[in-house]
Design a protein around this motif. Structure first.
Motif, PDB file in Angstrom:
ATOM      1  N   GLY A  91       8.824  66.820 -91.460  1.00  0.00           N
ATOM      2  CA  GLY A  91      10.233  67.675 -91.858  1.00  0.00           C
ATOM      3  C   GLY A  91      10.872  67.741 -90.451  1.00  0.00           C
ATOM      4  N   ALA A  92      11.016  66.635 -89.845  1.00  0.00           N
ATOM      5  CA  ALA A  92      11.825  66.538 -88.499  1.00  0.00           C
ATOM      6  C   ALA A  92      12.766  65.552 -88.502  1.00  0.00           C
ATOM      7  N   PRO A  93      13.978  65.411 -89.233  1.00  0.00           N
ATOM      8  CA  PRO A  93      14.763  64.201 -89.453  1.00  0.00           C
ATOM      9  C   PRO A  93      15.401  63.916 -88.200  1.00  0.00           C
ATOM     10  N   ASP A  94      15.770  64.816 -87.404  1.00  0.00           N
ATOM     11  CA  ASP A  94      16.526  64.786 -86.222  1.00  0.00           C
ATOM     12  C   ASP A  94      15.527  63.582 -85.267  1.00  0.00           C
ATOM     13  N   VAL A  95      14.486  64.258 -84.929  1.00  0.00           N
ATOM     14  CA  VAL A  95      13.592  63.242 -84.287  1.00  0.00           C
ATOM     15  C   VAL A  95      13.263  62.113 -84.736  1.00  0.00           C
ATOM     16  N   SER A  96      13.202  61.931 -86.132  1.00  0.00           N
ATOM     17  CA  SER A  96      13.037  60.853 -86.763  1.00  0.00           C
ATOM     18  C   SER A  96      14.191  59.805 -86.332  1.00  0.00           C
ATOM     19  N   LEU A  97      15.343  60.327 -86.394  1.00  0.00           N
ATOM     20  CA  LEU A  97      16.497  59.395 -86.236  1.00  0.00           C
ATOM     21  C   LEU A  97      16.425  58.825 -84.813  1.00  0.00           C
ATOM     22  N   ALA A  98      16.287  59.849 -83.871  1.00  0.00           N
ATOM     23  CA  ALA A  98      16.198  59.362 -82.430  1.00  0.00           C
ATOM     24  C   ALA A  98      14.976  58.548 -82.241  1.00  0.00           C
ATOM     25  N   GLU A  99      13.847  58.683 -82.680  1.00  0.00           N
ATOM     26  CA  GLU A  99      12.776  57.547 -82.658  1.00  0.00           C
ATOM     27  C   GLU A  99      13.171  56.383 -83.084  1.00  0.00           C
ATOM     28  N   ALA A 100      13.776  56.175 -84.187  1.00  0.00           N
ATOM     29  CA  ALA A 100      13.930  55.037 -85.099  1.00  0.00           C
ATOM     30  C   ALA A 100      15.024  54.263 -84.071  1.00  0.00           C
ATOM     31  N   VAL A 101      15.679  55.010 -83.481  1.00  0.00           N
ATOM     32  CA  VAL A 101      16.826  54.327 -82.905  1.00  0.00           C
ATOM     33  C   VAL A 101      16.505  53.918 -81.423  1.00  0.00           C
ATOM     34  N   ILE A 102      16.007  54.805 -80.893  1.00  0.00           N
ATOM     35  CA  ILE A 102      15.672  54.522 -79.448  1.00  0.00           C
ATOM     36  C   ILE A 102      14.350  53.680 -79.424  1.00  0.00           C
ATOM     37  N   GLY A 103      13.467  54.221 -80.097  1.00  0.00           N
ATOM     38  CA  GLY A 103      12.181  53.782 -79.845  1.00  0.00           C
ATOM     39  C   GLY A 103      11.743  52.233 -80.575  1.00  0.00           C
ATOM     40  N   SER A 104      12.527  51.917 -81.949  1.00  0.00           N
ATOM     41  CA  SER A 104      12.292  50.734 -82.322  1.00  0.00           C
ATOM     42  C   SER A 104      13.360  49.708 -82.163  1.00  0.00           C
ATOM     43  N   ALA A 105      14.592  50.208 -81.710  1.00  0.00           N
ATOM     44  CA  ALA A 105      15.804  49.210 -81.397  1.00  0.00           C
ATOM     45  C   ALA A 105      16.025  49.064 -80.062  1.00  0.00           C
ATOM     46  N   LEU A 106      16.534  50.069 -79.114  1.00  0.00           N
ATOM     47  CA  LEU A 106      16.970  50.082 -77.908  1.00  0.00           C
ATOM     48  C   LEU A 106      15.716  49.642 -76.889  1.00  0.00           C
ATOM     49  N   ALA A 107      14.590  50.443 -77.128  1.00  0.00           N
ATOM     50  CA  ALA A 107      13.709  50.249 -76.350  1.00  0.00           C
ATOM     51  C   ALA A 107      13.011  48.739 -76.201  1.00  0.00           C
ATOM     52  N   THR A 108      12.816  48.472 -77.608  1.00  0.00           N
ATOM     53  CA  THR A 108      12.294  47.152 -77.801  1.00  0.00           C
ATOM     54  C   THR A 108      13.056  46.020 -77.244  1.00  0.00           C
ATOM     55  N   VAL A 109      14.544  45.969 -77.332  1.00  0.00           N
ATOM     56  CA  VAL A 109      15.213  45.225 -76.904  1.00  0.00           C
ATOM     57  C   VAL A 109      15.485  45.174 -75.247  1.00  0.00           C
ATOM     58  N   LEU A 110      15.286  46.551 -74.813  1.00  0.00           N
ATOM     59  CA  LEU A 110      15.363  46.611 -73.327  1.00  0.00           C
ATOM     60  C   LEU A 110      14.124  45.938 -72.652  1.00  0.00           C
ATOM     61  N   TYR A 111      12.864  46.214 -73.345  1.00  0.00           N
ATOM     62  CA  TYR A 111      11.516  45.516 -72.676  1.00  0.00           C
ATOM     63  C   TYR A 111      11.668  44.326 -72.806  1.00  0.00           C
ATOM     64  N   LEU A 112      12.100  43.531 -73.975  1.00  0.00           N
ATOM     65  CA  LEU A 112      12.169  42.179 -73.937  1.00  0.00           C
ATOM     66  C   LEU A 112      13.089  41.523 -72.986  1.00  0.00           C
ATOM     67  N   ILE A 113      13.926  42.210 -72.600  1.00  0.00           N
ATOM     68  CA  ILE A 113      15.050  41.556 -71.798  1.00  0.00           C
ATOM     69  C   ILE A 113      14.224  41.534 -70.470  1.00  0.00           C
ATOM     70  N   ALA A 114      13.884  42.969 -70.075  1.00  0.00           N
ATOM     71  CA  ALA A 114      13.382  43.243 -68.939  1.00  0.00           C
ATOM     72  C   ALA A 114      12.138  42.103 -68.689  1.00  0.00           C
ATOM     73  N   ILE A 115      11.257  41.854 -69.657  1.00  0.00           N
ATOM     74  CA  ILE A 115      10.142  40.864 -69.508  1.00  0.00           C
ATOM     75  C   ILE A 115      10.574  39.382 -69.259  1.00  0.00           C
ATOM     76  N   LYS A 116      11.859  39.096 -70.072  1.00  0.00           N
ATOM     77  CA  LYS A 116      12.480  37.861 -69.560  1.00  0.00           C
ATOM     78  C   LYS A 116      13.122  37.501 -68.444  1.00  0.00           C
ATOM     79  N   ARG A 117      13.398  38.763 -67.957  1.00  0.00           N
ATOM     80  CA  ARG A 117      14.135  38.494 -66.531  1.00  0.00           C
ATOM     81  C   ARG A 117      13.071  38.577 -65.419  1.00  0.00           C
ATOM     82  N   TYR A 118      12.170  39.399 -65.596  1.00  0.00           N
ATOM     83  CA  TYR A 118      11.033  39.588 -64.821  1.00  0.00           C
ATOM     84  C   TYR A 118      10.254  38.123 -64.128  1.00  0.00           C
ATOM     85  N   ASN A 119      10.496  38.026 -62.761  1.00  0.00           N
ATOM     86  CA  ASN A 119       9.918  36.841 -62.229  1.00  0.00           C
ATOM     87  C   ASN A 119       8.639  37.155 -61.131  1.00  0.00           C
TER      88      ASN A 119
END
Lengths: 187, 146
Positions: free
Chosen positions: A46-74
């Motif tokens: 029963g927390a649709p607001d938190v669910s929306l934020a988690e879906a967007v931030i956790g599974s879309a933005l954070a995944t992409v940012l982590y992948l880029i960071a690992i790709k760039r990390y030397n």
């Protein structure tokens, strides 16, 4: 409820997999799936607001940012070989010590969880009642979350926005320093 | 858009992914704006809608890996929106003058400001991560070509 429990179990399995897996990219993908299931569980609770934020931030933005960071990390630039932190952490404990400390942390965690579950019901009840009863006449909003974060607790929102601004400034600053350092090294 | 710039990833883009993202692009925008504007009625709000709008930048990058975003402008926009976020709660000081009818419009205004600010901030973060070294060169080329 049964579906929620299944999702929670799968989340535990995914969390375990993401720390056991060898390649960090695979671990990040597991964490993305973990966030998606987390969002679904929030929706069932029963927390649709938190669910929306988690879906967007956790599974879309954070995944992409982590992948880029690992790709760039030397790691070779800083004189560290690949997997340096992992190996040093592994070498610090023997197997019996690992089991001992893991058991201790589990015990402490269960103790904390038990106190939390004991005291959860009493805390914050008057404010909860007030918000639920009066938020529409007070603020004109029909979504209680918006009423709280834009009216009752607007200062918290201000400081959250300020924190995001500070984070952006910090990222720009640090990447700029890195460029300067590289330019100096070339000269 | 002018002439395309040289920053293209070495491996070629998949045709299917590019076309599908081109199809999805307006729907993601629409969904983000819907969540922002209806934040006071339905679940969601400025932060969530802004994050969805920021994913538009990421999908755009996946479709066409160019660096034609001016980060300095985005930064100025973000700071302006933050100023708006700080100033607009002061509408409550004028409550006696305007009347109580402004409350819903205050909520909508705040949601829109927060949404755009979060969108700008996350887009800046993404582009700084992505193009770690190409800030000055990109903007200069953009200025000279445009």
């Amino acid at each position: 409820m049964a579906i929620t429990n299944v999702f929670l179990l799968v989340m535990v399995v995914l969390a375990f997999l993401s720390i056991q897996v060898k390649k960090p990219e695979t671990a990040i993908i597991y964490l993305g799936i973990f966030s998606l299931l987390n969002a679904i569980v929030y929706l069932f609770y029963g927390a649709p607001d938190v669910s929306l934020a988690e879906a967007v931030i956790g599974s879309a933005l954070a995944t992409v940012l982590y992948l880029i960071a690992i790709k760039r990390y030397n790691p070779s630039r800083n004189g560290l070989s690949d997997g340096y932190f992992l190996r040093s952490f592994r070498n610090r404990f023997t197997r019996y010590q690992e089991v001992f400390w893991g058991g201790m942390f589990l015990l402490v965690g269960f103790g904390v969880l038990r106190t939390y579950l004991d005291t959860m019901e009493e805390v914050g009840k008057p404010a909860w009642d007030y918000y639920v009863r009066f938020f529409t006449p007070d603020t004109g909003a029909r979504n209680a979350v918006t009423a709280i974060y834009l009216n009752y607790r607007v200062f918290d929102t201000l400081f959250e926005a300020l924190l995001l601004l500070v984070g952006v400034i910090a990222v720009i600053y640090f990447s700029w320093r890195e460029e300067e350092w590289e330019n100096q090294k070339k000269e | 858009m002018g002439e395309p710039e040289k920053r293209v990833t070495p491996h070629p883009q998949s045709e299917i992914v590019t076309r599908m993202i081109g199809l999805l692009y307006p729907f993601i925008l629409l969904y983000g704006f819907h969540i922002i504007v209806n934040g006071h009625l339905t679940p969601g709000g400025g932060f969530q809608g802004g994050a969805i709008l920021a994913t538009v930048f990421i999908t755009r990058y996946l479709a066409r890996p160019l660096f034609d975003i001016d980060i300095v402008t985005l930064q100025i926009l973000e700071k302006t929106f933050f100023l708006g976020i700080v100033v607009s709660p002061m509408l409550f000081l004028l409550r006696g003058v305007i009347g109580d009818s402004f409350m819903v419009s205050y909520l909508v205004l705040m949601n829109i400001l927060i949404g755009f600010k979060v969108c700008c901030g996350l887009a800046i973060l993404f582009f700084r991560f992505m193009f770690h070294e190409g800030k000055e060169k990109g903007t200069e080329e953009r200025f000279h070509s445009g």
